[in-house]
Design an enzyme around this catalytic site. Structure first.
Site, PDB file in Angstrom:
ATOM      1  N   PRO A 191       0.804  -1.227   0.000  1.00 16.44           N
ATOM      2  CA  PRO A 191       0.000   0.000   0.000  1.00 16.44           C
ATOM      3  C   PRO A 191       0.838   1.278   0.000  1.00 16.44           C
ATOM      4  O   PRO A 191       0.424   2.290  -0.575  1.00 16.44           O
ATOM      5  CB  PRO A 191      -0.824  -0.131   1.282  1.00 16.44           C
ATOM      6  CG  PRO A 191      -0.986  -1.605   1.473  1.00 16.44           C
ATOM      7  CD  PRO A 191       0.319  -2.196   1.020  1.00 16.44           C
ATOM      8  N   ILE A 224      -2.087  -7.395  -6.201  1.00 14.13           N
ATOM      9  CA  ILE A 224      -1.406  -8.637  -6.530  1.00 14.13           C
ATOM     10  C   ILE A 224      -2.234  -9.426  -7.543  1.00 14.13           C
ATOM     11  O   ILE A 224      -3.341  -9.878  -7.250  1.00 14.13           O
ATOM     12  CB  ILE A 224      -1.149  -9.481  -5.261  1.00 14.13           C
ATOM     13  CG1 ILE A 224      -0.374  -8.642  -4.227  1.00 14.13           C
ATOM     14  CG2 ILE A 224      -0.396 -10.754  -5.620  1.00 14.13           C
ATOM     15  CD1 ILE A 224       0.906  -8.017  -4.747  1.00 14.13           C
ATOM     16  N   GLY A 282     -18.987   5.877 -33.107  1.00 19.70           N
ATOM     17  CA  GLY A 282     -19.784   5.459 -31.956  1.00 19.70           C
ATOM     18  C   GLY A 282     -19.578   4.001 -31.591  1.00 19.70           C
ATOM     19  O   GLY A 282     -19.612   3.627 -30.408  1.00 19.70           O
ATOM     20  N   GLU A 291       4.680  -3.184 -13.433  1.00 17.17           N
ATOM     21  CA  GLU A 291       6.082  -3.538 -13.692  1.00 17.17           C
ATOM     22  C   GLU A 291       6.916  -2.316 -14.059  1.00 17.17           C
ATOM     23  O   GLU A 291       7.801  -2.379 -14.913  1.00 17.17           O
ATOM     24  CB  GLU A 291       6.187  -4.635 -14.750  1.00 17.17           C
ATOM     25  CG  GLU A 291       5.681  -5.977 -14.254  1.00 17.17           C
ATOM     26  CD  GLU A 291       6.008  -7.126 -15.171  1.00 17.17           C
ATOM     27  OE1 GLU A 291       7.148  -7.168 -15.675  1.00 17.17           O
ATOM     28  OE2 GLU A 291       5.134  -7.975 -15.379  1.00 17.17           O
TER      29      GLU A 291
END
Length: 387
Positions: A133, A162, A344, A367
């Site tokens: 975190p 993860i 669209g 990464e």
């Protein structure tokens, strides 16, 4: 894939060309109707399918063959082709490689023998637990701890974002063992799922659904045999794994970009405006030219980096960073142009270009985010200049 001319480039060998041709046919036959409504089961099915077909064999070394090694060009061709056909198929293959990359490169004979046959055959799902975190790109700032206690380590802390969190059978996990401050105090571990004190605290939803989770470890005891490599080697192990697999992220982006270009070509040659195909408009030709140019430039950077690693370069941080930065950023632009050319229909849920638009965004973050890649490139360039 309309353009296959890049397979004749000198970066690739005949074995790579044969792999690409065989895989392309298999993907066309097997990846056209993947159900994305339940990503957990979709990924489990895809891992099993990739294992049964033998493609997952490329994700890790063969522990019974002393000469076996990871071939980065094969990894890139696999990710590029799988991404072209289905984003979750690419994800499922990629995580088998990333999740066991540290075991292939640094694992003990026992760790290799226990896990690699299972992940290569699709019988076990792998994950790579590095991000926390409070530490994403700043790996050295990791705070999760592994405290030695007799014949065990006790894990405490959280890992977040993860991939395969909650469905993986084995996790390569990084925690602070305290040998030194910062990066030198991290170690790597091979952690099986289901341990007491190891919980999936939260499942995380994103714009392109994948199995992602916040993992929490509370006084989770693991035997010392779970230590991967040596104590204090965790940062080196993590960077070595990323040095191999970062280029493959670029290859996945290239697969998305190639699909977007092909979808755009179908659109502009079949859709008419004032009685003539869209392609007849000069500005549309300009868009197609830019897209084709960026696809080839990305491919050159990717297969240069992969070739360099396969040729024995100990590290390809600069080449891999260039490949990932350019390929992911330009793929975003290519896909956006494809959406625009579809009008669209390009933003209608379920359309291929709409799916690609959601799929590509995360590749510019995971990464190593794009800004981090610029730092790596700048520092490596300065080092080369000063030497």
């Amino acid at each position: 894939m309309a353009d296959q001319s890049y397979l004749s480039w000198p970066f690739l060998e005949d074995k790579h060309r044969e792999l690409a041709t065989t895989l392309r046919q298999w993907a066309s036959d097997n990846l056209s109707n993947i159900d994305h409504s339940d990503v957990d089961n979709a990924c489990k099915d895809l891992v099993a399918k990739l294992g049964t077909a033998g493609w997952a064999n490329h994700s890790a070394i063969d522990p019974t063959d002393a000469s076996s090694r990871l071939d980065v060009r094969s990894l890139c061709l696999l990710r590029e082709t799988l991404a072209y056909h289905d984003g979750l198929a690419d994800f499922s293959f990629a995580m088998q490689g990333l999740g066991t990359g540290a075991i292939s490169l640094f694992g003990s004979d026992a760790q290799k023998a226990e896990w690699l046959p299972k992940t290569r055959s699709g019988q076990a799902i792998a994950a790579f637990a590095l991000t926390e975190p409070s530490s994403g790109s700043d790996v050295a700032n990791s705070t999760m701890t592994a405290t030695e206690d007799g014949d065990h380590f006790i894990l405490n802390g959280e890992k977040t974002w993860i991939s395969n969190g909650g469905i993986a059978d084995v996790y390569t996990l990084f925690a602070r063992t305290g040998e030194a401050p910062g990066a030198r105090g991290l170690s790597a571990f091979v952690i099986p799922a289901g341990l007491e004190g190891f919980e999936v605290a939260e499942r995380l939803e994103t714009i392109a659904p994948h199995p992602l989770a916040l993992l929490r470890f509370t006084n989770c005891r693991v035997p010392k045999s779970c230590l991967l490599g040596e104590r204090g080697q965790g940062f080196k192990i993590a960077m070595s794994v990323l040095d191999v697999f970062r280029t493959t992220v670029a290859a996945a982006a290239l697969g998305f970009a190639r699909r977007a270009l092909d979808e755009a070509l179908v659109r502009v040659t079949s859709r008419k405006i004032q009685g003539a195909p869209l392609f007849d408009l000069q500005m549309v030709q300009g868009h197609i030219a830019d897209m084709a140019l960026d696809v080839d430039a990305a491919a050159l950077l990717i297969y240069r980096a992969a070739w360099a690693k396969d040729s024995g370069a100990p590290r390809v941080s600069r080449e891999a960073a260039m490949a990932k930065l350019f390929s992911t950023e330009q793929a975003q632009i290519i896909i956006d142009k494809a959406v625009q050319l579809h009008g669209g229909d390009g933003v209608r849920h379920g359309e291929m270009v709409e799916q690609l638009y959601r799929d590509i965004r995360a590749l510019r973050i995971y990464e190593g985010a794009s800004d981090v890649q610029k730092i790596i490139i700048a520092r490596q360039t300065l080092t080369a200049f000063e030497s």
